[in-house]
Write a protein that holds these residues in place. Structure first.
Motif, PDB file in Angstrom:
ATOM      1  N   MET A 419       0.816  -1.221   0.000  1.00 56.58           N
ATOM      2  CA  MET A 419       0.000   0.000   0.000  1.00 56.58           C
ATOM      3  C   MET A 419       0.850   1.272   0.000  1.00 56.58           C
ATOM      4  N   ARG A 422       0.114   3.855  -2.820  1.00 53.92           N
ATOM      5  CA  ARG A 422      -1.275   4.216  -3.097  1.00 53.92           C
ATOM      6  C   ARG A 422      -1.636   5.536  -2.426  1.00 53.92           C
ATOM      7  N   PHE A 427      -8.524   3.956  -0.467  1.00 56.67           N
ATOM      8  CA  PHE A 427      -8.731   3.156   0.737  1.00 56.67           C
ATOM      9  C   PHE A 427     -10.128   3.383   1.310  1.00 56.67           C
TER      10      PHE A 427
END
Length: 531
Positions: A419, A422, A427
């Motif tokens: 992650m 990102r 999310f």
């Protein structure tokens, strides 16, 4: 209750054309005249789009209904033209939206918006419409209906705006009222008032009510029957009593078991050390805008001469309604808001330090904010967000060392290193709050201010985040200053509780003592509203 349903939804499926995904799948349920039904589920379950489909409020260019019917009084609303639907909206079926501030037009007075449904659907004179709406405002509990009628939305409190929305929805005496999360943004006492108001209005007008919510406590107080939705499907429906006593579906059981309880980290009051945070005579005031050119500026006292002590490894809960001063107090103690009084952190005076001298100490006291989406920069990756504090407070680390620490703290809060690159919008709400917690924990603070950290989250995600916070406290011996109006969360997390009202402490004590035997009438009112 009539034998034939007022509203019947048969095998309804809904697809957003741009996503090519079905967000509602074969949903079927009935609502009878005078019935109070709740549609519950977490964010993304499809409950709100199902409700909006009843009034055909979704953009017809963006949505398709592959299967199903929405029969209202025996007629399929999906086959109605736009002109026919305009005769239904407001007159036969009305809706109360989640956030009244965005549902009301900010540039028009309340009264002008209130009389509009009457002028459109009943074609009565403006004077008669005004008289009717003033009566309804009074019926909904507005204490000064004439002042409210002439006011603009921003001049009313959240509870008053929601009462205005209810009065507007009831103006044409609809047969069905849809209430979409009508109390989400309100304090517990105002939530109780709105639920009682809806109950009274339902009995007075004899209408059916469809309540959309994820608040199971509210459902238990209000609904006759409950339908549970998960990922677009209706997984269970039953009477309120049966569903709470004998839930059949595992998702329903999961929701009912997601109420936070007994998450306190162990704490030894007998052998505790000196206070980590020691505040005396803290006061904070603001000057309000002048009402006239020659009028004096009025002073609003947000925090009024309070003392507070927080010990290492302890969670201190601060509760109260909006405007009680609890968030302002938290900001004052961390020198994020100008205040009077003495503030000691780890025996060191903070109130006498300049901002330059205070800056190196800030890694030891951090903040997790209420809304994780607005508190995370949309232009930064997860690695940049979490590692930003290290660049300031640990400049000796090179880029690879910072990345290793970011990966380690990501895994500690239950996220993965995949992650790193990102952005926040990729999310969920719970994941974003974990990122916000990771950004704080990476600096190894001794004190964390938690300002309503779970209020924007669903119940099951809320419990996950609270469990994470408890685990981190046990591991790192962090002190938490936990600000919330959710008393169930405070009871689950806090060792001690302070109750604030109008800038002052009205009661404080150990959590179980205060909850089991509240002394102040205001504390008793808060606890009664949250049951």
């Amino acid at each position: 209750m009539n034998v034939f349903p007022l509203l019947t939804i048969e095998r309804l499926s809904l697809t957003f054309t741009h996503q090519q995904t079905t967000v509602v799948q074969n949903v079927s349920f009935d609502i009878h005249t005078g019935e109070k039904m709740a549609l519950v589920g977490e964010s993304g379950s499809g409950k709100s789009v199902t409700a909006m489909s009843i009034l055909r409020l979704l953009d017809k260019e963006q949505v398709r209904y592959p299967t199903g019917k929405i029969n209202f009084q025996g007629k399929d609303l999906l086959k109605f033209s736009d002109a026919q639907m305009r005769q239904i909206r407001g007159k036969e079926i009305a809706m109360i939206f989640q956030e009244p501030m965005t549902a009301l037009n900010p540039v028009y007075p309340i009264g002008q918006q209130l009389v509009e449904p009457l002028l459109i659907h009943q074609r009565i004179k403006k004077a008669d419409a005004k008289r009717r709406m003033l009566e309804l405002l009074e019926l909904t509990g507005i204490t000064e209906p004439h002042r409210c009628f002439n006011a603009y939305p921003h001049q009313l409190s959240g509870g008053q705006r929601q009462r205005v929305m209810i009065a507007m929805a009831l103006s044409c005496q609809p047969k069905l009222l849809i209430a979409d999360e009508p109390t989400t943004a309100l304090d517990v006492t105002i939530q109780l008032q709105i639920i009682e108001l809806l109950n009274n209005m339902q009995k007075t007008f004899g209408m059916a009510v469809l309540l959309i919510t994820h608040d199971l406590n509210m459902v238990k107080r209000f609904a006759d029957r409950i339908c549970v939705m998960q990922t677009g499907k209706l997984v269970e429906q039953a009477s309120t009593a049966d569903l709470f006593e004998r839930p059949q579906h595992e998702y329903t059981q999961h929701l009912l078991n997601s109420q936070p309880e007994n998450l306190q980290a162990p704490y030894d009051y007998i052998n505790r050390s000196e206070p980590l945070l020691d505040c005396e005579a803290i006061s904070c005031h603001f000057f309000l805008n002048k009402t006239g050119f020659f009028s004096p500026r009025q002073k609003f006292i947000a925090v009024d001469n309070v003392d507070l002590h927080l010990y290492p490894g302890e969670t201190l809960g601060i509760v109260g309604e909006s405007g009680s001063g609890k968030t302002t107090l938290g900001l004052c103690m961390l020198r994020l808001q100008t205040a009077e009084g003495q503030i000691k952190f780890n025996k060191q005076r903070l109130d006498t330090l300049s901002q330059q001298k205070l800056r190196p100490l800030r890694q030891h006291f951090q903040v997790v904010f209420q809304d994780p989406y607005s508190s995370l920069s949309p232009r930064m990756t997860v690695e940049q967000i979490i590692g930003e504090g290290l660049e300031i407070h640990s400049p000796q680390l090179d880029r690879q060392q910072r990345r290793e620490k970011v990966i380690a703290v990501l895994e500690e809060v239950g996220l993965s290193k995949e992650m790193l690159w990102r952005y926040p919008h990729e999310f969920s709400g719970g994941q974003r709050q974990r990122i916000a917690i990771a950004r704080v924990i990476i600096l190894e603070p001794r004190l964390v201010l938690l300002d309503e950290p779970t209020s924007a989250l669903d119940v099951s995600v809320q419990k996950q985040v609270l469990t994470l916070l408890s685990d981190l406290q046990k591991k790192h011996n962090i002190s938490y200053l936990f600000i919330s109006h959710d008393l169930k969360v405070i009871r689950a997390m806090a060792h001690r509780v302070i109750v604030m009202k109008q800038g002052r402490f009205v009661e404080q004590g150990k959590t179980e003592t205060l909850f089991n035997n509240p002394q102040h009438p205001y504390t008793q009112l808060l606890l009664q509203a949250s049951l």
